[in-house]
Design an enzyme around this catalytic site. Sequence first.
Site, mmCIF file in Angstrom:
data_model
loop_
_atom_site.group_PDB
_atom_site.id
_atom_site.type_symbol
_atom_site.label_atom_id
_atom_site.label_comp_id
_atom_site.label_asym_id
_atom_site.label_seq_id
_atom_site.Cartn_x
_atom_site.Cartn_y
_atom_site.Cartn_z
ATOM 1 N N GLN A 126 0.772 -1.246 0.000
ATOM 2 C CA GLN A 126 0.000 0.000 0.000
ATOM 3 C C GLN A 126 0.805 1.300 0.000
ATOM 4 O OE1 GLN A 126 -3.380 2.349 2.623
ATOM 5 N NE2 GLN A 126 -2.969 0.259 3.148
ATOM 6 N N LYS A 130 15.993 -10.924 -10.361
ATOM 7 C CA LYS A 130 17.213 -11.666 -10.002
ATOM 8 C C LYS A 130 17.748 -12.481 -11.183
ATOM 9 C CE LYS A 130 15.969 -11.607 -5.175
ATOM 10 N NZ LYS A 130 15.089 -12.182 -4.175
ATOM 11 N N PHE A 136 10.499 -2.054 -0.581
ATOM 12 C CA PHE A 136 10.861 -3.397 -0.157
ATOM 13 C C PHE A 136 11.328 -3.371 1.293
ATOM 14 C CE2 PHE A 136 11.858 -3.881 -4.804
ATOM 15 C CZ PHE A 136 10.830 -4.777 -5.068
ATOM 16 N N ARG A 171 20.105 -6.327 -2.305
ATOM 17 C CA ARG A 171 20.291 -7.760 -2.613
ATOM 18 C C ARG A 171 19.982 -8.055 -4.076
ATOM 19 N NH1 ARG A 171 18.276 -8.321 2.672
ATOM 20 N NH2 ARG A 171 16.136 -8.703 1.996
ATOM 21 N N LYS A 202 10.752 -5.146 9.320
ATOM 22 C CA LYS A 202 9.649 -5.039 8.364
ATOM 23 C C LYS A 202 8.474 -4.395 9.093
ATOM 24 C CE LYS A 202 10.750 -8.963 5.430
ATOM 25 N NZ LYS A 202 10.248 -10.149 4.720
ATOM 26 N N GLU A 244 1.141 -1.292 8.353
ATOM 27 C CA GLU A 244 0.348 -0.147 8.793
ATOM 28 C C GLU A 244 0.250 0.034 10.320
ATOM 29 O OE1 GLU A 244 -1.519 2.344 7.126
ATOM 30 O OE2 GLU A 244 -1.921 3.032 9.155
ATOM 31 N N ASP A 300 0.541 3.726 6.029
ATOM 32 C CA ASP A 300 0.821 3.353 4.637
ATOM 33 C C ASP A 300 0.542 4.501 3.676
ATOM 34 O OD1 ASP A 300 1.705 0.793 5.011
ATOM 35 O OD2 ASP A 300 -0.268 -0.117 4.845
ATOM 36 N N GLY A 313 -7.866 20.450 18.909
ATOM 37 C CA GLY A 313 -7.494 21.868 18.948
ATOM 38 C C GLY A 313 -8.037 22.566 20.176
ATOM 39 N N GLY A 314 -8.108 23.882 20.097
ATOM 40 C CA GLY A 314 -8.537 24.662 21.252
ATOM 41 C C GLY A 314 -10.050 24.820 21.357
ATOM 42 N N GLN A 315 -10.795 24.282 20.398
ATOM 43 C CA GLN A 315 -12.250 24.410 20.422
ATOM 44 C C GLN A 315 -12.850 23.063 20.821
ATOM 45 O OE1 GLN A 315 -13.409 27.377 19.896
ATOM 46 N NE2 GLN A 315 -11.729 28.365 18.789
HETATM 47 N N1 CAO Z 1 11.721 -10.343 -9.000
HETATM 48 C C1 CAO Z 1 12.398 -11.107 -8.119
HETATM 49 N N2 CAO Z 1 12.326 -10.965 -6.788
HETATM 50 C C2 CAO Z 1 11.508 -9.978 -6.335
HETATM 51 C C3 CAO Z 1 10.774 -9.148 -7.191
HETATM 52 C C4 CAO Z 1 10.897 -9.354 -8.578
HETATM 53 N N3 CAO Z 1 10.257 -8.611 -9.476
HETATM 54 N N4 CAO Z 1 10.070 -8.289 -6.432
HETATM 55 C C5 CAO Z 1 10.339 -8.573 -5.149
HETATM 56 N N5 CAO Z 1 11.223 -9.594 -5.083
HETATM 57 C C6 CAO Z 1 11.790 -10.194 -3.886
HETATM 58 C C7 CAO Z 1 12.661 -9.265 -3.108
HETATM 59 O O1 CAO Z 1 13.929 -9.117 -3.740
HETATM 60 C C8 CAO Z 1 12.744 -9.968 -1.782
HETATM 61 O O2 CAO Z 1 13.698 -10.991 -1.843
HETATM 62 P P1 CAO Z 1 14.889 -11.172 -0.756
HETATM 63 O O3 CAO Z 1 14.246 -11.096 0.596
HETATM 64 O O4 CAO Z 1 15.429 -12.517 -1.096
HETATM 65 O O5 CAO Z 1 15.858 -10.095 -0.954
HETATM 66 C C9 CAO Z 1 11.379 -10.650 -1.686
HETATM 67 O O6 CAO Z 1 10.777 -10.515 -2.976
HETATM 68 C C10 CAO Z 1 10.427 -10.124 -0.664
HETATM 69 O O7 CAO Z 1 10.420 -8.706 -0.618
HETATM 70 P P2 CAO Z 1 10.000 -7.988 0.737
HETATM 71 O O8 CAO Z 1 10.885 -8.489 1.832
HETATM 72 O O9 CAO Z 1 9.970 -6.523 0.523
HETATM 73 O O10 CAO Z 1 8.496 -8.506 0.926
HETATM 74 P P3 CAO Z 1 7.807 -9.132 2.216
HETATM 75 O O11 CAO Z 1 6.485 -9.610 1.744
HETATM 76 O O12 CAO Z 1 8.659 -10.140 2.888
HETATM 77 O O13 CAO Z 1 7.637 -7.894 3.201
HETATM 78 C C11 CAO Z 1 6.875 -5.682 3.764
HETATM 79 C C12 CAO Z 1 6.629 -6.961 2.960
HETATM 80 C C13 CAO Z 1 5.858 -4.665 3.351
HETATM 81 C C14 CAO Z 1 6.759 -5.994 5.256
HETATM 82 C C15 CAO Z 1 8.300 -5.160 3.482
HETATM 83 O O14 CAO Z 1 8.450 -5.007 2.097
HETATM 84 C C16 CAO Z 1 8.612 -3.843 4.163
HETATM 85 O O15 CAO Z 1 8.888 -3.782 5.362
HETATM 86 N N6 CAO Z 1 8.632 -2.751 3.393
HETATM 87 C C17 CAO Z 1 8.985 -1.438 3.885
HETATM 88 C C18 CAO Z 1 7.886 -0.846 4.738
HETATM 89 C C19 CAO Z 1 6.581 -0.775 4.006
HETATM 90 O O16 CAO Z 1 6.458 -0.243 2.927
HETATM 91 N N7 CAO Z 1 5.555 -1.265 4.664
HETATM 92 C C20 CAO Z 1 4.213 -1.018 4.169
HETATM 93 C C21 CAO Z 1 3.558 -2.260 3.858
HETATM 94 S S1 CAO Z 1 1.923 -1.932 3.415
HETATM 95 O O17 CAO Z 1 2.063 -0.766 2.388
#
Ligand code: CAO
Length: 477
Positions: A68, A126, A148, A155, A187, A190, A219, A298-300
Site C-alpha cells: 500500500q 534476479k 521493499f 540484494r 519489516k 500499517e 501506509d 485543537g482549542g475548540q
Molecule cells: N523479481 C524477483 N524478486 C523480487 C521481485 C521481482 N520482481 N520483487 C520482489 N522480489 C523479492 C525481493 O527481492 C525480496 O527478496 P529477498 O528477501 O530474497 O531479498 C522478496 O521478494 C520479498 O520482498 P519484501 O521483503 O519486501 O516482501 P515481504 O512480503 O517479505 O515484506 C513488507 C513486505 C511490506 C513488510 C516489506 O516489504 C517492508 O517492510 N517494506 C517497507 C515498509 C513498508 O512499505 N511497509 C508497508 C507495507 S503496506 O504498504
Amino acid sequence: MATKKKSTKAKSKSAAKKPAKKVVKLAGRKPAAKTANGNGLPRPSTKPYGQAGKALEGVRILDFTHVQSGPTCTQLLGYMGADVIKVERPGAGDVTRGQLRDVKGADSLYFTMLNGNKRSITIDSKHPKGKEILERLIKYCDVLVENFAPGALDRMGLTWDYIHKTNPRMIVASVKGFGPGPYEDCKVYENVAQCAGGAASTTGFREGPPLVTGAQIGDSGTGLHLAFGIVCALYQRKRTGRGQKVLCAMQDGVLNLARVKLRDQQRLTHGPLTEYSQHGEGVPFGKAVPRAGNDSGGGQPGWILKCKGWETDPDAYTYFITQAPVWGAICDIIGKPEWKTDPDYATPPARLPRLKHIFATIEEWTKTKTKFEVMEICNAVDIPVGPILSMKEIAEDASLRDAGTVVEVDHPTRGKYLTVGNPVKMSDSITEVKRSPLLGEHTEEILRLLDYSGGELDAVKTSGAITAPEKGQAQAA
Ligand code: CAO
C-alpha cells in the site's frame, strides 16, 4: 473543475507514444523552452487551462512498489501525469492482487484501487536478463520508487552506487518502516507504524486500550509524504542536474501527522491539558499524553453526539464543535438562551469543567434531528458540525462523484469498481483516472520502448526473465 469521472481506457496517453529508436536517446528530453525576460521560465502558455498537459507529464517512474505505502505514492504521481511503469514479479505480481479477493479470478480491490494510472511489466529482478532490462529502465526513467524490506533492493544488485553510476539523474525514493536507528532493519505494516509513530497511544478512550484508526496514516500517509519528497527532488534536480535518495520512514510519517500530540506532551510539563475533557472531569493527568476519546485536537471543544435514529443506525451521529464565537447561536438553537449570560457558561474557561454536561445537553437537541438536519441548521449560523458518514453514504454521494473524488472505472476481469480519484485538484492539470493494469499487460510495449525488438526481444521472451518459472520458457508474459 471538470475532473473526468468515467474512464475505461486501458492505455495511458504515454503508452501510445511512438517507441524511441535507440536506448541512448531515451533518457534525452526536449530542449528547454525559450525563456521570457530572463527569469528561466517559459512564456505563459496560451492554451486554455486544462489543455496544457499534466503537471508531471514527461516524468518517468520506475515503480518497484508493492502493498500500500509505495503504490499510494506512485498512483498519485500517475494521477498528476507521470508515466508509471510498475515492475512486478512474473506469475505473481504485487501480493495484493490476490489479497482480500471479492471476485474470483480478478485482481482484488486492494490492488485495483492503489494501482490506477500505471503500466505493468513483469521482470524477475534476479534473472540476468531481468537485470539487463532493469538497467535499461534505470537509464530510461527519472525516479525509482520502492518499498521493499530493508536491504532487498541492494540484494537485487540495485545499490545506490550502481543506480547513480548508471543514471546520475535518477532519484531513488524509498518507504521503510523506521529511519536509521535500532529498528531500521524491521519489516513494518500499517498498524505497527501507527503504534510506533505515537498515534495509537493517543487514540481511543482513556479507560480503554490504545486504538488504531481506519485511515491508513502509516501506509497511505507515508506514500503521500514520499510523493512530496519526489516532487521536491525533481525540482532540485533542475538546478543540480543530479538525483538523490529520498527516504520516508513510516514512523516519521505517522509522527508528523500526530504532531499535535507531541505538542501536548510538551505542554503537559507545564500543567494539565485544560481542553481535554478528563480535566473537566477532575481526572489527573499522568506523565504521557492520554487518549482523549472524541475530544477535538485543537482549542475548540468538540464531541461526537447521537442524532435521530441512533438506536438502529450505527452512524447516526454528528461531530459538534462548541466554537467560542458562535456560542450564542448554539445556546439559541438548543433552547438554552440563558447560558449566553450565565457566568458558569458564558466564557470558554467557565465551560471547560462543564463540557460533559454541556455536550449531554446539546445531544438532547441533536437526538431530535437527523445528522443532515443538524448540518443544515448549524451551518446556517456558522456552527461547525460534521455528520458521521458511513462508507456506504460516501460511495453513493453525488457531489463526491461530481468532484471526481469517488470515481467509477471499468476493468476487463472484474467489471466496474469505485476508486478514490485525485484528492488534489489542480486547475491546469486535470486528472483522468484509469483502471489498474493486468499483470504484465504492458510488458512487450515497455520492452519495445526500451529498444528491444526482433531477435533480442525473442531472446528475452524465452529467457525466463519475464515469465513465471513454472510456465516454462516458451511462454511469454
Ligand atoms: N523479481 C524477483 N524478486 C523480487 C521481485 C521481482 N520482481 N520483487 C520482489 N522480489 C523479492 C525481493 O527481492 C525480496 O527478496 P529477498 O528477501 O530474497 O531479498 C522478496 O521478494 C520479498 O520482498 P519484501 O521483503 O519486501 O516482501 P515481504 O512480503 O517479505 O515484506 C513488507 C513486505 C511490506 C513488510 C516489506 O516489504 C517492508 O517492510 N517494506 C517497507 C515498509 C513498508 O512499505 N511497509 C508497508 C507495507 S503496506 O504498504
